[in-house]
Write a protein that holds these residues in place. Structure first.
Motif, mmCIF file in Angstrom:
data_model
loop_
_atom_site.group_PDB
_atom_site.id
_atom_site.type_symbol
_atom_site.label_atom_id
_atom_site.label_comp_id
_atom_site.label_asym_id
_atom_site.label_seq_id
_atom_site.Cartn_x
_atom_site.Cartn_y
_atom_site.Cartn_z
ATOM 1 N N ALA A 208 0.820 -1.207 0.000
ATOM 2 C CA ALA A 208 0.000 0.000 0.000
ATOM 3 C C ALA A 208 0.859 1.265 0.000
ATOM 4 N N THR B 202 0.479 5.358 0.354
ATOM 5 C CA THR B 202 -0.472 6.355 0.838
ATOM 6 C C THR B 202 0.165 7.735 0.786
ATOM 7 N N ARG B 203 -0.490 8.643 0.070
ATOM 8 C CA ARG B 203 -0.055 10.035 0.061
ATOM 9 C C ARG B 203 -0.753 10.715 1.238
ATOM 10 N N ILE B 204 0.001 11.241 2.182
ATOM 11 C CA ILE B 204 -0.569 11.864 3.367
ATOM 12 C C ILE B 204 -0.830 13.345 3.096
#
Length: 92
Positions: free
Chosen positions: A45, A47-49
């Motif tokens: 995974a 994920t762009r925070i």
């Protein structure tokens, strides 16, 4: 500039490793999982925070005794001013 860290404090990972990417400038959506090369594991995974941080979970190769290495080639992404990244790497 990108700084890469991981969530495993020990020298040996016993499961998935989450690598964190912190940028000194907002890179918007120009940084993607495709910009990251992984050796010794499999990308999971991504994920762009936000424009200044992202994470990637890496699953180590089963029964491996080596190192997980992440690398990002220079020029893969840029900030709002058009400045491109320098090469970066990290290992666990």
């Amino acid at each position: 500039m990108v700084t890469i860290t991981d969530n495993v404090s020990a020298t040996t990972a016993t499961g998935d490793v989450t690598f964190s990417f912190s940028f000194n400038e907002d890179v918007g959506t120009s940084f993607t999982a495709d910009d990251i090369t992984v050796a010794g594991g499999t990308k999971g995974a991504f994920t762009r925070i936000g424009g200044t941080s992202a994470t990637l979970v890496v699953t180590p190769t089963p029964n491996a005794t080596g190192t997980i290495e992440l690398s990002i080639t220079a020029g893969k992404f840029s900030d709002a001013a058009g400045n491109t990244n320098a090469a970066a790497s990290s290992q666990q």
